[in-house]
Structures are given as C-alpha cells and as structure tokens.
Design an enzyme around this catalytic site. Structure first.
Site, PDB file in Angstrom:
ATOM      1  CE  LYS A  15      -3.206   2.592   3.041  1.00 60.20           C
ATOM      2  NZ  LYS A  15      -4.066   2.546   4.251  1.00 60.20           N
TER       3      LYS A  15
ATOM      4  CG  ASP B  46      -5.590   7.829   4.630  1.00 65.95           C
ATOM      5  OD1 ASP B  46      -6.570   8.430   4.125  1.00 65.95           O
ATOM      6  OD2 ASP B  46      -5.704   6.821   5.360  1.00 65.95           O
TER       7      ASP B  46
ATOM      8  CE  LYS C 130      -6.439   8.732   8.114  1.00 68.02           C
ATOM      9  NZ  LYS C 130      -6.988   7.598   8.893  1.00 68.02           N
TER      10      LYS C 130
ATOM     11  CG  ASP D 212      -1.912   5.271   4.850  1.00 63.75           C
ATOM     12  OD1 ASP D 212      -1.737   4.261   5.560  1.00 63.75           O
ATOM     13  OD2 ASP D 212      -3.000   5.538   4.302  1.00 63.75           O
TER      14      ASP D 212
ATOM     15  CG  ASP E  73      -9.791   7.363   6.935  1.00 65.33           C
ATOM     16  OD1 ASP E  73      -8.758   7.336   6.237  1.00 65.33           O
ATOM     17  OD2 ASP E  73      -9.789   7.590   8.159  1.00 65.33           O
TER      18      ASP E  73
ATOM     19  CD  GLU F 219      -6.800   5.082   2.581  1.00 67.26           C
ATOM     20  OE1 GLU F 219      -7.742   5.215   3.390  1.00 67.26           O
ATOM     21  OE2 GLU F 219      -5.640   4.817   2.940  1.00 67.26           O
TER      22      GLU F 219
ATOM     23  NE  ARG G 141     -10.684  -1.400   4.420  1.00 71.42           N
ATOM     24  CZ  ARG G 141     -11.197  -1.606   5.620  1.00 71.42           C
ATOM     25  NH1 ARG G 141     -12.286  -2.336   5.752  1.00 71.42           N
ATOM     26  NH2 ARG G 141     -10.640  -1.076   6.690  1.00 71.42           N
TER      27      ARG G 141
HETATM   28  N1  BES Z   1      -4.139   4.561   6.937  1.00 70.58           N
HETATM   29  C1  BES Z   1      -5.225   4.277   7.791  1.00 70.58           C
HETATM   30  C2  BES Z   1      -4.868   3.297   8.922  1.00 70.58           C
HETATM   31  C3  BES Z   1      -3.877   3.776   9.949  1.00 70.58           C
HETATM   32  C4  BES Z   1      -4.311   4.399  11.102  1.00 70.58           C
HETATM   33  C5  BES Z   1      -2.524   3.545   9.811  1.00 70.58           C
HETATM   34  C6  BES Z   1      -3.410   4.797  12.079  1.00 70.58           C
HETATM   35  C7  BES Z   1      -1.616   3.940  10.774  1.00 70.58           C
HETATM   36  C8  BES Z   1      -2.056   4.558  11.916  1.00 70.58           C
HETATM   37  C9  BES Z   1      -6.383   3.653   7.020  1.00 70.58           C
HETATM   38  O1  BES Z   1      -6.513   4.044   5.704  1.00 70.58           O
HETATM   39  C10 BES Z   1      -7.657   4.035   7.725  1.00 70.58           C
HETATM   40  O2  BES Z   1      -7.909   5.179   7.831  1.00 70.58           O
HETATM   41  N2  BES Z   1      -8.411   3.036   8.192  1.00 70.58           N
HETATM   42  C11 BES Z   1      -9.628   3.262   8.898  1.00 70.58           C
HETATM   43  C12 BES Z   1     -10.640   2.264   8.420  1.00 70.58           C
HETATM   44  C13 BES Z   1     -12.031   2.484   8.926  1.00 70.58           C
HETATM   45  C14 BES Z   1     -12.604   3.743   8.318  1.00 70.58           C
HETATM   46  C15 BES Z   1     -12.881   1.296   8.558  1.00 70.58           C
HETATM   47  C16 BES Z   1      -9.343   3.104  10.393  1.00 70.58           C
HETATM   48  O3  BES Z   1      -8.585   2.222  10.761  1.00 70.58           O
HETATM   49  O4  BES Z   1      -9.876   3.899  11.166  1.00 70.58           O
HETATM   50 ZN    ZN Z   2      -4.733   4.670   4.776  1.00 66.18          ZN
HETATM   51 ZN    ZN Z   3      -7.643   5.841   5.496  1.00 67.43          ZN
END
Ligand code: BES
Ligand code: ZN
Ligand code: ZN
Length: 414
Positions: free
Chosen positions: A180, A185, A192, A203, A262, A264, A266
């Site tokens: 990824k 992000d 966020k 990210d 968010d 994204e 996946r």
């Molecule tokens: N890049 C983030 C995950 C992340 C969070 C990495 C903190 C490192 C530190 C990812 O894209 C994300 O935002 N995931 C969300 C998914 C949710 C909306 C289902 C998350 O984990 O909150």
């Molecule tokens: Zn992300």
């Molecule tokens: Zn995200």
C-alpha cells in the site's frame, strides 16, 4: 572496542537474543556519535549479522532542519578471528535497504509523490537485475482498476502502480508482494480529525517496504523469483473526490459499496492483488503489506504487525522469519461469525465492517480479491503499528522504522 588506541570493554551481560545484539549495535553507534568519535575498531564474533545491522541502523539520520548536524563518525573497523566478510556484507545491505524504506516513509507528502517515487525507483534500478514496469492512469483504466483510481481521483498527482521483478536463473519459487503506497491519507471526504491526520505521510510504508526488499535483492540477489507491486495513490478532497455511497466495480468485477472513504487502502490493494494474480499464473507465496487499520495499532501495539489469512502454516513461517529478523508478527485470526463481516446489502462488498476486529475485517476484504487457487498462498500483513513510531524504541529512531524489510529478506531467502 578500540578508540584512539584505547581499549574499551563493553559489558554484554543482558545481551542474549540476536535482537539484543541488534539493539546493542545501535546503542554503540549512537554513543560513538554522541561522544564525537571519528573511528573505532570492534572485535566481533563469527555470528555478527544482527550486531552489524544494529551498528549500521544506528547511523541513520533524517531531518528537514535547515542546519544539519554533521556526524563526526567516519569508520567502524570490524575485526574477527573468523571470515565475516559475507555476513557483514549481508548485514550492511539489509540495514541500508531498511534505511531506504525509513527515508521514504519520513519524506513529506509533497516531496514523496507518485512522480518523485517513480523517478527514484527508475534511477535506483537502472543497470541492475531488477526490471521496472510502471502503469500510469491510462493503463490502470484499461485494466479496470477502478478502486485504485477512485481513491486517487481528488489528488493533483497521478495514480500509479510500480512493478519490480527480480528473476534469477533456475529459480524454484516465485514470491509476490503487494504494498500500500498512500503518499497521503487525509481520509478523503470521510476526513480524519486533525490529530489522526498527522503522520499519515507514513501511509505509503507498505509500498516503501517492498521497495526496500528489492533494493536488497539488487545487491545481494536470491535464489527465488520475486515480484512486487507498489500501489501508489493519494487520498484527498476536491470536487472530483470519490464519495461514501459510491459503488465501485473492481478489477475482478466485484462491486464495492463505499461506506467510508478513509478505508481507502483496501481498495488500492484489492485491485493490485487482482493485477498481481492475473499477471503471475504460478505464485508460491503472496503477501500484502500495508498500514491498513488503526485497529491493528489498538490490537497489537506499536511494536507488532498483524497477520491475516486462511493459512495458519504460512503465518507461522512468517513469524519464524520474523524471529530471525527480530520483528514481531501476531496472528489476527478469523472466527466463523466474522465471515460475512464485509458483505453488503447493496453491492457485493462493503469497504467497512463494524469497527470491532477492524484488522481482521480489512484483511477479510482483501481475501475477496484472492482466487480460489491462491487462497492458501496469501497472507496479509498489517504494519500500521510498527511502520512508524512517535517514540524511539529498540533500534528505531522517531519516524519511519523500515519494519518488515528484514523479515521479507528472510522470507525470500528460504
Ligand atoms: N491509513 C489508515 C490506517 C492507519 C491508522 C494507519 C493509524 C496507521 C495509523 C487507514 O486508511 C484508515 O484510515 N483506516 C480506517 C478504516 C475504517 C474507516 C474502517 C481506520 O482504521 O480507522
Ligand atoms: Zn490509509
Ligand atoms: Zn484511510
């Protein structure tokens, strides 16, 4: 250790595991720099790989400060009764590969965009055994990678997949890894909150990790064929941003209901996993590496990655490789009540599940990109916790850690 003719004995009482040696190596380099030593000589045993990795990792520096502190440390001479040149060479190459990953994770989202990354990759592998292929937006469109493209749509940078291939003569296994590479992000329209957005330059760590692996292979090779895909995109906001309520048709024809922009990573990984399987008919092991979920950080902390997939044996192999490399991988296991967690009422899949066990659910989503044939060949590695650190720990300074590079090196060397 000998410094300016003076012999210094370093106590190694608490140093037991090879990872202790790695941490000791970093402590020594850090100390030598702090007391402004120019050169030192260290007597090392035959099995010195972890220690030498630590010495080299301890020399890592990254800063945007306008006045750079210059390190006075020029050389560390290693002496040994045994022939250590091959081991030392391997250790330095591995540590330098890891530091490449650190560098690019630490680089700002403006300096590390899809163009600068492509340029740096092409430059690095010119004239080496690594073949570079880049898919731009035209190619991604032709390939129906609509998830990857949707995520990047509001960015002023172009979506890209960078493919790197290493093919040794008479190889036995073919190992494929997908990373990824979100250069930023912001969360997109599901934006966020500010304190969660900071550090999201990290990210891209999954893609930078597989790049680090290929840097190692360009120098030290491997008996196995290795192909990696770096899925590069930026999750931003403007009038063309993809939206919650959108339904995307992915590369394999599956439809995805976007519930949260968010989630994204996946979407980008899904399409790139499809691509990887379409292009490589025989795969012996398929990995995805990603800072995929905040839930992974809650579940396993800052030091460990989470493993998701249908093959417990494969997870054990990764954990063993991790033991050798001094990196921790925890099993993010499924259970039967979770199996419909990413099903959707409107489309085939939803890009979010309920928040509980978010690491597993994101991994489950990725398995929907995996063909029957590859189901047991695939493990997803969520590095959201260990890829980036706000506090120094072990041999890691604050920032990008380069976590995963050394374990991948072990995995492709087996
Ligand atoms: N890049 C983030 C995950 C992340 C969070 C990495 C903190 C490192 C530190 C990812 O894209 C994300 O935002 N995931 C969300 C998914 C949710 C909306 C289902 C998350 O984990 O909150
Ligand atoms: Zn992300
Ligand atoms: Zn995200």
């Amino acid at each position: 250790i000998v410094i300016s003719g003076k012999r210094l004995i370093v106590g190694i009482n608490g140093v037991k595991t090879s990872d202790d040696w790695r941490v000791l190596g970093t402590k020594i380099t850090t100390k030598l720099k702090a007391i402004k030593v120019k050169s030192a000589t260290i007597n090392v045993p035959k099995k010195c790989q972890a220690f030498v990795e630590g010495l080299q990792l301890g020399d890592y520096e990254f800063t945007y400060k306008s006045e750079k502190k210059k390190s006075t440390l020029k050389t560390i001479n290693l002496v040994s009764k045994s022939n250590i040149s091959k081991t030392v060479n391997k250790a330095i190459t591995a540590a330098n590969a890891q530091c490449l990953t650190r560098d690019w994770v630490n680089t700002t989202p403006e300096d590390a965009n899809s163009d600068t990354i492509e340029r740096a990759v092409r430059k690095m592998f010119k004239g080496t055994d690594i073949v570079v292929d880049v898919y731009g937006e035209k190619e991604l469109k032709k390939l129906n990678m609509n998830g990857h493209l949707a995520v990047n749509r509001a960015s002023r940078h172009k979506a890209k997949t960078i493919k790197l291939t290493y093919t040794p003569k008479n190889f036995k296994k073919h190992i494929v890894a997908v990373g990824k590479g979100l250069t930023y992000d912001s969360g997109g329209l599901s934006i966020k909150p500010g304190n969660h957005m900071t550090t999201m330059k990290s990210d891209k760590a999954g893609a930078m990790t597989v790049w680090g692996l290929m840097k190692y292979l360009s120098k030290n090779g491997s008996k196995n064929k290795v192909t990696v895909y770096m899925g590069i995109a930026e999750n931003m906001i403007d009038g063309s941003a993809y939206k919650p309520d959108d339904v995307l048709t992915m590369k394999n024809g599956k439809t995805v209901h976007v519930k949260n922009t968010d989630a994204e990573g996946r979407l980008v990984l899904f399409d790139n996993l499809c691509l990887a399987q379409d292009e490589n008919k025989k795969i012996d092991a398929l990995y995805s590496l990603a800072t995929l979920t905040g839930a992974e950080v809650y579940q396993f902390g800052e030091e460990a990655a989470g493993l998701v997939g249908f093959n417990d044996k494969m997870k054990k192999v990764i954990q063993k490789a991790g033991d050798k490399a001094g990196e921790i991988f925890m099993d993010a296991a499924f259970h039967k009540y979770m199996m419909d967690a990413v099903d959707d009422d409107l489309a085939d899949l939803s890009n979010t599940g309920t928040p509980n066990m978010g690491c597993q659910k994101a991994g489950l989503f990725l398995t929907k990109a995996i063909t029957k044939k590859n189901k047991k060949k695939f493990t997803h590695i969520d590095i959201a916790g260990p890829a980036y650190t706000k506090k120094a720990w072990g041999y890691n300074p604050v920032g990008g850690t380069g976590f995963g590079v050394r374990t991948l090196i072990e995995l492709v060397s087996m």
